[in-house]
Scaffold this motif. Sequence first.
Motif, PDB file in Angstrom:
ATOM      1  N   HIS A 157      -2.436   4.861 -17.527  1.00 39.12           N
ATOM      2  CA  HIS A 157      -2.866   4.318 -16.662  1.00 39.12           C
ATOM      3  C   HIS A 157      -4.682   5.941 -16.326  1.00 39.12           C
ATOM      4  CE1 HIS A 157      -2.798   0.172 -16.051  1.00 39.12           C
ATOM      5  NE2 HIS A 157      -2.607   0.466 -17.138  1.00 39.12           N
ATOM      6  N   HIS A 158      -5.510   5.373 -16.049  1.00 39.23           N
ATOM      7  CA  HIS A 158      -7.223   6.202 -14.964  1.00 39.23           C
ATOM      8  C   HIS A 158      -6.421   6.382 -13.478  1.00 39.23           C
ATOM      9  CE1 HIS A 158     -10.530   7.774 -13.634  1.00 39.23           C
ATOM     10  NE2 HIS A 158     -10.357   6.750 -12.464  1.00 39.23           N
ATOM     11  N   HIS A 159      -6.077   7.410 -13.121  1.00 34.60           N
ATOM     12  CA  HIS A 159      -5.698   7.779 -11.578  1.00 34.60           C
ATOM     13  C   HIS A 159      -6.608   8.792 -11.179  1.00 34.60           C
ATOM     14  CE1 HIS A 159      -4.051  10.367 -15.106  1.00 34.60           C
ATOM     15  NE2 HIS A 159      -3.757  11.030 -13.717  1.00 34.60           N
ATOM     16  N   HIS A 160      -6.170   9.524 -10.175  1.00 29.68           N
ATOM     17  CA  HIS A 160      -7.220  10.228  -9.416  1.00 29.68           C
ATOM     18  C   HIS A 160      -5.727  11.487  -8.677  1.00 29.68           C
ATOM     19  CE1 HIS A 160      -9.242   6.807  -9.360  1.00 29.68           C
ATOM     20  NE2 HIS A 160      -9.886   7.868  -9.760  1.00 29.68           N
ATOM     21  N   HIS A 161      -6.195  12.415  -8.668  1.00 29.92           N
ATOM     22  CA  HIS A 161      -4.942  13.502  -8.191  1.00 29.92           C
ATOM     23  C   HIS A 161      -4.464  13.881  -6.614  1.00 29.92           C
ATOM     24  CE1 HIS A 161      -5.911  14.678 -12.393  1.00 29.92           C
ATOM     25  NE2 HIS A 161      -4.451  14.407 -12.515  1.00 29.92           N
ATOM     26  N   PHE A 162      -4.232  14.567  -6.492  1.00 24.74           N
ATOM     27  CA  PHE A 162      -3.408  15.109  -4.970  1.00 24.74           C
ATOM     28  C   PHE A 162      -3.109  15.561  -4.621  1.00 24.74           C
ATOM     29  CE2 PHE A 162      -1.134  15.382  -0.956  1.00 24.74           C
ATOM     30  CZ  PHE A 162      -1.587  14.720   0.190  1.00 24.74           C
ATOM     31  N   LEU A 163      -3.501  16.901  -4.595  1.00 24.04           N
ATOM     32  CA  LEU A 163      -2.814  18.198  -3.912  1.00 24.04           C
ATOM     33  C   LEU A 163      -2.599  18.596  -2.551  1.00 24.04           C
ATOM     34  CD1 LEU A 163      -2.310  21.579  -5.224  1.00 24.04           C
ATOM     35  CD2 LEU A 163      -5.222  21.676  -4.122  1.00 24.04           C
ATOM     36  N   CYS A 164      -1.057  19.018  -2.869  1.00 26.34           N
ATOM     37  CA  CYS A 164      -0.100  19.513  -1.354  1.00 26.34           C
ATOM     38  C   CYS A 164      -0.503  21.087  -1.244  1.00 26.34           C
ATOM     39  CB  CYS A 164       1.312  18.941  -1.624  1.00 26.34           C
ATOM     40  SG  CYS A 164       2.133  19.749  -0.146  1.00 26.34           S
ATOM     41  N   GLY A 200      -3.998  17.032   1.263  1.00 22.38           N
ATOM     42  CA  GLY A 200      -3.249  17.123   1.969  1.00 22.38           C
ATOM     43  C   GLY A 200      -1.705  17.713   2.120  1.00 22.38           C
ATOM     44  N   HIS A 201      -0.977  16.574   2.500  1.00 24.11           N
ATOM     45  CA  HIS A 201       0.408  17.586   2.362  1.00 24.11           C
ATOM     46  C   HIS A 201       1.411  16.545   1.650  1.00 24.11           C
ATOM     47  CE1 HIS A 201      -1.039  20.370   5.374  1.00 24.11           C
ATOM     48  NE2 HIS A 201      -1.651  19.635   5.997  1.00 24.11           N
TER      49      HIS A 201
END
Lengths: 123, 123
Positions: A75-82, A117-118
Amino acid sequence: MSKRSTRQKRAIEQVLLAARGPLSAQQIQEKASEISPGLSLATVYRVVREGAEAGTLSTVCLDDKVTRYEDRHRHHHHHFLCEDCDEVFDITIPCEMLAHRVPEGYSVTRHEITLYGHCAECA
Amino acid sequence: MSKRSTRQKRAIEQVLLAARGPLSAQQIQEKASEISPGLSLATVYRVVREGAEAGTLSTVCLDDKVTRYEDRHRHHHHHFLCEDCDEVFDITIPCEMLAHRVPEGYSVTRHEITLYGHCAECA
DNA sequence: CTAACTGCAAAGCCTTTGCATACCA
DNA sequence: TGGTATGCAAAGGCTTTGCAGTTAG
Protein backbone atom coordinates in the motif's frame (compact mmCIF):
# COMPACT_ATOMS: atom_id res chain seq x y z
CA MET A 1 13.59 -5.88 -18.07
CA SER A 2 14.19 -9.14 -16.34
CA LYS A 3 13.91 -12.12 -18.65
CA ARG A 4 15.24 -15.02 -16.64
CA SER A 5 14.65 -16.11 -13.10
CA THR A 6 17.96 -16.74 -11.38
CA ARG A 7 19.01 -17.72 -7.90
CA GLN A 8 20.36 -14.22 -7.31
CA LYS A 9 17.22 -12.41 -8.43
CA ARG A 10 14.98 -14.65 -6.38
CA ALA A 11 17.13 -14.03 -3.30
CA ILE A 12 16.94 -10.26 -3.76
CA GLU A 13 13.18 -10.30 -4.31
CA GLN A 14 12.69 -12.46 -1.27
CA VAL A 15 14.71 -10.09 0.91
CA LEU A 16 12.78 -7.07 -0.32
CA LEU A 17 9.44 -8.75 0.22
CA ALA A 18 10.34 -9.60 3.79
CA ALA A 19 11.66 -6.12 4.66
CA ARG A 20 9.93 -3.77 7.12
CA GLY A 21 11.00 -0.82 5.05
CA PRO A 22 13.35 0.19 2.24
CA LEU A 23 16.86 -1.32 2.25
CA SER A 24 20.18 -0.04 0.96
CA ALA A 25 22.16 -1.93 -1.67
CA GLN A 26 24.58 -3.02 1.06
CA GLN A 27 21.81 -4.31 3.29
CA ILE A 28 20.27 -6.17 0.38
CA GLN A 29 23.58 -7.79 -0.47
CA GLU A 30 24.21 -8.84 3.13
CA LYS A 31 20.80 -10.41 3.60
CA ALA A 32 20.50 -11.93 0.15
CA SER A 33 23.98 -13.41 0.39
CA GLU A 34 22.70 -15.71 3.10
CA ILE A 35 20.32 -17.16 0.54
CA SER A 36 22.58 -16.91 -2.49
CA PRO A 37 26.22 -16.99 -1.33
CA GLY A 38 28.71 -15.02 -3.38
CA LEU A 39 26.11 -12.53 -4.59
CA SER A 40 27.93 -9.46 -5.82
CA LEU A 41 27.05 -5.84 -5.17
CA ALA A 42 27.11 -5.21 -8.90
CA THR A 43 24.30 -7.68 -9.37
CA VAL A 44 22.29 -6.08 -6.60
CA TYR A 45 22.61 -2.74 -8.33
CA ARG A 46 21.67 -4.23 -11.68
CA VAL A 47 18.60 -5.98 -10.31
CA VAL A 48 17.25 -3.05 -8.32
CA ARG A 49 17.81 -0.78 -11.28
CA GLU A 50 15.84 -3.06 -13.54
CA GLY A 51 13.12 -3.32 -10.92
CA ALA A 52 12.92 0.46 -10.64
CA GLU A 53 12.72 0.87 -14.41
CA ALA A 54 10.09 -1.82 -14.66
CA GLY A 55 8.13 -0.13 -11.89
CA THR A 56 8.15 -3.02 -9.44
CA LEU A 57 10.56 -1.26 -7.09
CA SER A 58 10.79 2.29 -5.89
CA THR A 59 13.93 4.06 -4.76
CA VAL A 60 13.99 6.20 -1.67
CA CYS A 61 16.55 8.89 -0.90
CA LEU A 62 16.30 10.50 2.53
CA ASP A 63 18.38 13.13 4.24
CA ASP A 64 21.10 10.68 5.24
CA LYS A 65 21.98 10.41 1.52
CA VAL A 66 21.72 6.62 1.47
CA THR A 67 19.72 5.25 -1.45
CA ARG A 68 17.28 2.55 -0.45
CA TYR A 69 15.00 0.30 -2.45
CA GLU A 70 11.64 -1.23 -1.66
CA ASP A 71 9.03 -3.40 -3.29
CA ARG A 72 6.09 -1.52 -4.66
CA HIS A 73 3.48 -4.20 -4.11
CA ARG A 74 2.47 -2.78 -0.78
CA HIS A 75 0.00 0.00 0.00
CA HIS A 76 0.87 3.64 -0.28
CA HIS A 77 2.84 4.57 2.81
CA HIS A 78 5.49 6.90 4.20
CA HIS A 79 8.81 6.57 5.95
CA PHE A 80 10.28 6.98 9.37
CA LEU A 81 14.08 7.20 9.71
CA CYS A 82 15.47 6.42 13.15
CA GLU A 83 18.35 8.80 13.75
CA ASP A 84 19.95 6.36 16.19
CA CYS A 85 20.02 3.06 14.30
CA ASP A 86 19.61 4.53 10.80
CA GLU A 87 16.88 2.03 10.04
CA VAL A 88 13.88 3.08 7.95
CA PHE A 89 10.37 1.89 8.79
CA ASP A 90 7.19 2.12 6.78
CA ILE A 91 4.37 4.11 8.35
CA THR A 92 0.95 5.28 7.27
CA ILE A 93 -0.26 8.87 7.47
CA PRO A 94 -3.47 10.39 6.11
CA CYS A 95 -2.41 12.52 3.20
CA GLU A 96 -5.45 13.23 1.06
CA MET A 97 -5.19 16.96 1.59
CA LEU A 98 -1.66 17.32 0.25
CA ALA A 99 -2.41 17.81 -3.40
CA HIS A 100 -4.60 20.83 -2.70
CA ARG A 101 -1.95 22.85 -0.93
CA VAL A 102 0.25 23.86 -3.83
CA PRO A 103 0.52 27.30 -5.45
CA GLU A 104 -1.55 28.28 -8.45
CA GLY A 105 -0.51 26.47 -11.63
CA TYR A 106 1.36 23.62 -10.00
CA SER A 107 0.26 20.02 -10.45
CA VAL A 108 1.17 17.19 -8.11
CA THR A 109 1.80 13.66 -9.32
CA ARG A 110 3.08 12.09 -6.12
CA HIS A 111 4.45 12.92 -2.71
CA GLU A 112 6.79 11.71 -0.02
CA ILE A 113 6.47 12.29 3.72
CA THR A 114 9.36 11.40 5.97
CA LEU A 115 9.54 11.61 9.73
CA TYR A 116 12.84 11.65 11.58
CA GLY A 117 13.23 10.65 15.21
CA HIS A 118 13.78 7.62 17.40
CA CYS A 119 12.21 4.23 16.90
CA ALA A 120 10.65 2.15 19.64
CA GLU A 121 13.78 0.05 20.11
CA CYS A 122 16.18 2.97 20.38
CA ALA A 123 14.02 5.30 22.47
CA MET B 1 33.07 27.34 11.98
CA SER B 2 33.63 30.24 9.65
CA LYS B 3 36.17 32.71 10.99
CA ARG B 4 36.82 35.07 8.14
CA SER B 5 34.56 36.82 5.72
CA THR B 6 35.84 36.33 2.20
CA ARG B 7 34.64 37.27 -1.22
CA GLN B 8 33.78 33.63 -1.94
CA LYS B 9 31.75 33.09 1.22
CA ARG B 10 29.84 36.30 0.76
CA ALA B 11 29.00 35.31 -2.81
CA ILE B 12 27.71 31.90 -1.71
CA GLU B 13 25.63 33.37 1.11
CA GLN B 14 24.18 35.95 -1.21
CA VAL B 15 23.15 33.29 -3.73
CA LEU B 16 21.52 31.13 -1.08
CA LEU B 17 19.64 34.07 0.40
CA ALA B 18 18.22 34.98 -2.98
CA ALA B 19 17.18 31.44 -3.91
CA ARG B 20 13.54 30.34 -4.26
CA GLY B 21 14.45 26.92 -2.92
CA PRO B 22 17.42 24.70 -2.16
CA LEU B 23 20.29 24.67 -4.66
CA SER B 24 22.81 22.01 -5.62
CA ALA B 25 26.55 22.57 -5.24
CA GLN B 26 26.79 22.99 -9.02
CA GLN B 27 24.02 25.56 -9.12
CA ILE B 28 25.62 27.46 -6.27
CA GLN B 29 28.97 27.49 -8.04
CA GLU B 30 27.45 28.68 -11.30
CA LYS B 31 25.50 31.52 -9.73
CA ALA B 32 28.15 32.54 -7.19
CA SER B 33 30.84 32.54 -9.88
CA GLU B 34 29.11 35.51 -11.47
CA ILE B 35 29.79 37.42 -8.27
CA SER B 36 33.15 35.87 -7.43
CA PRO B 37 34.79 34.65 -10.65
CA GLY B 38 36.99 31.56 -10.39
CA LEU B 39 35.12 30.19 -7.39
CA SER B 40 35.94 26.51 -7.12
CA LEU B 41 33.52 23.67 -6.43
CA ALA B 42 35.76 22.55 -3.57
CA THR B 43 35.18 25.84 -1.84
CA VAL B 44 31.44 25.58 -2.34
CA TYR B 45 31.47 22.17 -0.69
CA ARG B 46 33.63 23.44 2.16
CA VAL B 47 31.41 26.44 2.81
CA VAL B 48 28.09 24.59 2.70
CA ARG B 49 29.51 21.88 4.91
CA GLU B 50 30.57 24.44 7.50
CA GLY B 51 27.19 26.10 7.25
CA ALA B 52 25.41 22.81 7.80
CA GLU B 53 27.57 21.98 10.80
CA ALA B 54 27.07 25.44 12.23
CA GLY B 55 23.32 25.07 11.71
CA THR B 56 22.87 28.02 9.40
CA LEU B 57 22.23 25.80 6.38
CA SER B 58 20.23 22.65 5.91
CA THR B 59 20.86 19.95 3.35
CA VAL B 60 18.04 18.43 1.35
CA CYS B 61 18.18 15.08 -0.45
CA LEU B 62 15.17 14.24 -2.61
CA ASP B 63 14.42 11.27 -4.81
CA ASP B 64 16.50 12.57 -7.71
CA LYS B 65 19.59 11.92 -5.54
CA VAL B 66 20.93 15.44 -5.92
CA THR B 67 22.03 17.05 -2.67
CA ARG B 68 20.82 20.60 -2.28
CA TYR B 69 21.50 23.28 0.30
CA GLU B 70 19.38 26.11 1.64
CA ASP B 71 19.56 28.88 4.18
CA ARG B 72 17.82 28.13 7.40
CA HIS B 73 16.77 31.66 8.27
CA ARG B 74 13.37 31.25 6.67
CA HIS B 75 10.19 29.79 8.09
CA HIS B 76 9.51 26.08 8.30
CA HIS B 77 8.46 24.90 4.87
CA HIS B 78 8.39 21.96 2.49
CA HIS B 79 9.58 21.21 -1.01
CA PHE B 80 8.18 20.78 -4.48
CA LEU B 81 10.39 19.14 -7.12
CA CYS B 82 9.40 19.82 -10.71
CA GLU B 83 9.97 16.62 -12.66
CA ASP B 84 10.42 18.57 -15.88
CA CYS B 85 12.96 21.25 -15.01
CA ASP B 86 14.36 19.54 -11.89
CA GLU B 87 14.03 22.77 -9.97
CA VAL B 88 13.01 22.69 -6.31
CA PHE B 89 10.63 25.28 -4.87
CA ASP B 90 9.73 26.02 -1.29
CA ILE B 91 6.09 25.56 -0.34
CA THR B 92 4.06 25.68 2.85
CA ILE B 93 1.74 22.92 4.04
CA PRO B 94 -0.10 22.62 7.35
CA CYS B 95 1.63 19.81 9.19
CA GLU B 96 0.72 20.02 12.84
CA MET B 97 -0.92 16.62 12.84
CA LEU B 98 2.10 14.72 11.61
CA ALA B 99 3.79 14.00 14.92
CA HIS B 100 0.72 12.21 16.26
CA ARG B 101 0.55 9.60 13.53
CA VAL B 102 3.46 7.39 14.46
CA PRO B 103 3.30 3.92 16.02
CA GLU B 104 3.47 3.43 19.78
CA GLY B 105 6.93 4.12 21.21
CA TYR B 106 8.23 6.25 18.35
CA SER B 107 9.21 9.87 18.85
CA VAL B 108 9.43 12.43 16.08
CA THR B 109 11.99 15.21 16.05
CA ARG B 110 11.41 16.64 12.60
CA HIS B 111 9.79 15.86 9.27
CA GLU B 112 10.07 16.45 5.57
CA ILE B 113 7.23 16.62 3.05
CA THR B 114 8.04 16.64 -0.63
CA LEU B 115 5.66 16.95 -3.53
CA TYR B 116 6.62 15.88 -7.04
CA GLY B 117 4.93 17.17 -10.17
CA HIS B 118 5.07 20.04 -12.63
CA CYS B 119 5.68 23.65 -11.78
CA ALA B 120 3.72 26.57 -13.16
CA GLU B 121 6.30 27.32 -15.83
CA CYS B 122 6.56 23.76 -17.13
CA ALA B 123 2.88 22.83 -16.96
C1' DC C 1 22.65 -24.31 -27.90
C1' DT C 2 22.73 -19.39 -27.17
C1' DA C 3 21.32 -15.29 -25.35
C1' DA C 4 20.79 -13.46 -20.80
C1' DC C 5 23.08 -13.16 -16.35
C1' DT C 6 26.89 -12.96 -13.09
C1' DG C 7 31.34 -11.73 -10.82
C1' DC C 8 35.31 -9.19 -11.08
C1' DA C 9 37.85 -5.28 -11.75
C1' DA C 10 38.10 -0.96 -13.97
C1' DA C 11 35.80 3.30 -14.88
C1' DG C 12 32.64 7.20 -13.54
C1' DC C 13 30.34 10.54 -10.82
C1' DC C 14 30.04 13.50 -6.80
C1' DT C 15 32.29 14.92 -2.69
C1' DT C 16 36.30 15.35 0.31
C1' DT C 17 41.16 16.12 1.29
C1' DG C 18 46.35 17.40 1.01
C1' DC C 19 49.24 20.86 -0.17
C1' DA C 20 51.22 25.13 -1.70
C1' DT C 21 49.68 29.74 -2.41
C1' DA C 22 46.71 33.79 -1.58
C1' DC C 23 44.65 36.87 1.44
C1' DC C 24 41.88 38.61 5.72
C1' DA C 25 42.49 40.86 10.02
C1' DT D 1 52.79 39.15 9.72
C1' DG D 2 50.34 34.75 10.92
C1' DG D 3 47.05 31.79 10.35
C1' DT D 4 42.70 30.99 7.79
C1' DA D 5 40.78 30.23 3.24
C1' DT D 6 41.29 29.02 -1.57
C1' DG D 7 42.34 26.44 -5.90
C1' DC D 8 44.09 22.57 -7.90
C1' DA D 9 44.64 17.93 -8.38
C1' DA D 10 44.61 13.59 -6.18
C1' DA D 11 42.00 10.50 -3.28
C1' DG D 12 37.51 8.37 -1.56
C1' DG D 13 32.95 6.26 -1.56
C1' DC D 14 29.06 4.66 -3.99
C1' DT D 15 27.29 3.18 -8.43
C1' DT D 16 27.82 1.72 -13.21
C1' DT D 17 30.04 -0.70 -16.97
C1' DG D 18 33.10 -3.91 -19.93
C1' DC D 19 34.35 -8.39 -20.40
C1' DA D 20 34.87 -13.26 -20.13
C1' DG D 21 32.95 -17.08 -18.07
C1' DT D 22 28.31 -19.27 -16.42
C1' DT D 23 23.66 -20.69 -16.73
C1' DA D 24 18.57 -20.74 -17.58
C1' DG D 25 15.29 -22.32 -20.83
